[in-house]
Write an enzyme that holds these catalytic residues in place. Sequence first.
Site, PDB file in Angstrom:
ATOM      1  N   ASP A  29      58.899  14.079  80.352  1.00 48.60           N
ATOM      2  CA  ASP A  29      58.626  13.662  78.982  1.00 48.60           C
ATOM      3  C   ASP A  29      59.390  12.366  78.758  1.00 48.60           C
ATOM      4  O   ASP A  29      60.188  11.950  79.592  1.00 48.60           O
ATOM      5  CB  ASP A  29      58.963  14.756  77.962  1.00 48.60           C
ATOM      6  N   ASP A 333      58.129  21.263  75.305  1.00 47.68           N
ATOM      7  CA  ASP A 333      58.029  21.156  76.755  1.00 47.68           C
ATOM      8  C   ASP A 333      58.080  22.521  77.447  1.00 47.68           C
ATOM      9  O   ASP A 333      57.805  22.625  78.636  1.00 47.68           O
ATOM     10  CB  ASP A 333      59.172  20.293  77.308  1.00 47.68           C
TER      11      ASP A 333
HETATM   12  N1  ATP Z   1      60.582  14.675  62.499  1.00 49.92           N
HETATM   13  C1  ATP Z   1      59.390  14.118  62.550  1.00 49.92           C
HETATM   14  N2  ATP Z   1      58.646  14.017  61.456  1.00 49.92           N
HETATM   15  C2  ATP Z   1      57.438  13.465  61.512  1.00 49.92           C
HETATM   16  N3  ATP Z   1      56.884  12.974  62.610  1.00 49.92           N
HETATM   17  C3  ATP Z   1      57.579  13.031  63.750  1.00 49.92           C
HETATM   18  C4  ATP Z   1      58.876  13.609  63.775  1.00 49.92           C
HETATM   19  N4  ATP Z   1      59.342  13.532  65.027  1.00 49.92           N
HETATM   20  C5  ATP Z   1      58.368  12.950  65.744  1.00 49.92           C
HETATM   21  N5  ATP Z   1      57.319  12.644  64.993  1.00 49.92           N
HETATM   22  C6  ATP Z   1      56.058  12.031  65.419  1.00 49.92           C
HETATM   23  O1  ATP Z   1      55.419  12.893  66.356  1.00 49.92           O
HETATM   24  C7  ATP Z   1      55.191  12.213  67.559  1.00 49.92           C
HETATM   25  C8  ATP Z   1      55.292  13.110  68.762  1.00 49.92           C
HETATM   26  O2  ATP Z   1      56.378  13.967  68.755  1.00 49.92           O
HETATM   27  P1  ATP Z   1      56.503  15.104  69.865  1.00 49.92           P
HETATM   28  O3  ATP Z   1      57.521  16.056  69.447  1.00 49.92           O
HETATM   29  O4  ATP Z   1      55.147  15.622  70.236  1.00 49.92           O
HETATM   30  O5  ATP Z   1      56.991  14.287  71.111  1.00 49.92           O
HETATM   31  P2  ATP Z   1      58.483  14.114  71.588  1.00 49.92           P
HETATM   32  O6  ATP Z   1      59.010  15.383  72.140  1.00 49.92           O
HETATM   33  O7  ATP Z   1      59.266  13.504  70.525  1.00 49.92           O
HETATM   34  O8  ATP Z   1      58.234  13.090  72.754  1.00 49.92           O
HETATM   35  P3  ATP Z   1      58.329  13.455  74.283  1.00 49.92           P
HETATM   36  O9  ATP Z   1      57.230  14.405  74.553  1.00 49.92           O
HETATM   37  O10 ATP Z   1      58.168  12.157  74.969  1.00 49.92           O
HETATM   38  O11 ATP Z   1      59.695  14.020  74.494  1.00 49.92           O
HETATM   39  C9  ATP Z   1      56.158  11.073  67.560  1.00 49.92           C
HETATM   40  O12 ATP Z   1      55.638   9.992  68.260  1.00 49.92           O
HETATM   41  C10 ATP Z   1      56.309  10.725  66.097  1.00 49.92           C
HETATM   42  O13 ATP Z   1      55.326   9.798  65.713  1.00 49.92           O
HETATM   43 CA    CA Z   2      61.171  15.344  74.355  1.00 52.55          CA
END
Ligand code: ATP
Ligand code: CA
Length: 588
Positions: A29, A333
């Site tokens: 990730d 994940d």
């Molecule tokens: N607290 C939040 N509130 C609103 N939107 C969010 C928040 N955190 C993340 N996002 C949005 O959601 C999207 C994806 O988040 P997600 O949790 O799916 O991935 P991640 O775990 O942050 O990334 P990765 O998979 O690379 O670790 C981000 O790109 C952002 O635009």
């Molecule tokens: Ca992550």
Amino acid sequence: MKKMMNDKALVRHLAACETMGSATNICSDKTGTLTTNHMTVVKSCICMDVREVGNNNKASLCSEIPESAVKLLLQSIFTNTGGEIVINKDGKREILGTPTETALLEFGLSLGGDSQAERLASKLVKVEPFNSTKKRMGVILELPEGGLRAHTKGASEIVLAGCDKVINSNGEVVPLDVESINHLNATINQFANEALRTLCLAYMELENDFSPDNAIPLSGYTCIGIVGIKDPVRPGVKESVAICRSAGITVRMVTGDNINTAKAIARECGILTDDGIAIEGPDFREKSQEEMLALIPKIQVMARSSPMDKHTLVRQLRSSDEVVAVTGDGTNDAPALHEADIGLAMGISGTEVAKESADVIILDDNFSTIVTVAKWGRSVYINIQKFVQFQLTVNIVALIVNFSSACLTGTAPLTAVQLLWVNMIMDTLGALALATEPPTDELMKRAPVGKKGNFISNVMWRNILGQSFYQFMVIWYLQVKGKGMFSLEGPDSDLTLNTIIFNSFVFCQVFNEISSRNMEEINVFKGILNNYVFVAVLGCTAVFQVIIIELLGTFASTTPLTSLQWFVSVFIGFLGMPIAAALKTIPV
Ligand SMILES: Nc1ncnc2c1ncn2[C@@H]1O[C@H](COP(=O)(O)OP(=O)(O)OP(=O)(O)O)[C@@H](O)[C@H]1O
Ligand SMILES: [Ca+2]
């Protein structure tokens, strides 16, 4: 395992380490694994105007945008959040929450916002927390002047798609026309191409008859603005990705973030190359089984993926006989970590759920530690191979010598006690000596074994058969011609000859143990003196052998030998080394 702990990896199942050695794919990730997860808002586009958010011009941002918009922005930041601002016991202000949340709160504070006041001003009627599938969060507020207002924030494209109005540079709410949409989308892409994570903030006034029992609406919003959050790449990631590549391991990025952000970061880390494909989760999901299988080898980046997309990718990779390692820190994940051949979770930033699903925990959250785990895994695998090669050689020779001479002469040259000693050299001492070889960087320059690799490789068969053949021939020669060679006569001649044979056989193993240190390279002495265990085992074996021959005659059915006999038997053993070296030049 202890040694690996020093290298910042906690192995929860020992077998996992070996699996990592044969991994052909790493699906990583982005946030928290490849990047530092220290996020700051560096750019914003409020009221259609793009601005840098730096230390010096924060105050000016507030003065440049209309007051009504600032108000809405601060209300959105401080009420629609999963984070919390607290005063810790040292009296210092501390921001709690996920890095994305803390970055936004920090931004709000830098604009001169007062989180406490904002929160007290309006009543929180409903909260829908963030999750990785929806990629947005929302709240409903009861305003002090009456009426309900919804705030939402989340992945920019998704939230923007639910907006039909926007606050313009005069602070007026105007319908979102094509021109503005294009401007905002261009801004999102511009931010994303600079490797920034983008979030869109929006609000909407709700009808008074809206019941808080209903779900928070997904569309009809007014866009307040877009922020670009910087999350720098971890130092050392690029190098580690390069090592993986040279080790034949394909690294892929699977992230929940925007595709352009993902691509920019992937390029920075060296994951995305010119011939690779970047795809979005929703597109990937739609593909048929055949299309997926054709596409997957080329996918280097998967963006906007849901937890299930990560899981699907891993499953498909595994079904095409790849050994897949997955790294991750978030709850999103967990399914993929679980599905993987080996799951690696981040120890510091990782959630409990992620750690529970993982086989290895990376204590320092560093991608390069993953490379170390792979190196250790390969080292374990190859050390076992060396040991097996060594052991098979001894077994084959002992078996053939005793069997053939039992058939032909009715007696076996090696007695039970002698074989017991040989067994000990092989099992305990051999394992100690050969399994303690530390991992080298060389290990990461060859291709991974994968699923299809045979445990006993052709190289091993070549070494085993060649060495066994040599040992068998000399021992057979001693048996037939030994008496003449050493002019042995009289009643003790059989005992002396058998002792010479036994001694030669043992020294063949001692020298073969050295040859077994490296299965392919001719120089087997590299680093030998740094491996104390190996040297000690070898020394002890030789000393014991002398004791057995010279002192334990009645017990081991041996008799003391003359210096010439000693010399010849040790030399026969030594001759095994050039033979082993010569064998290594035969290509297989
Ligand atoms: N607290 C939040 N509130 C609103 N939107 C969010 C928040 N955190 C993340 N996002 C949005 O959601 C999207 C994806 O988040 P997600 O949790 O799916 O991935 P991640 O775990 O942050 O990334 P990765 O998979 O690379 O670790 C981000 O790109 C952002 O635009
Ligand atoms: Ca992550």
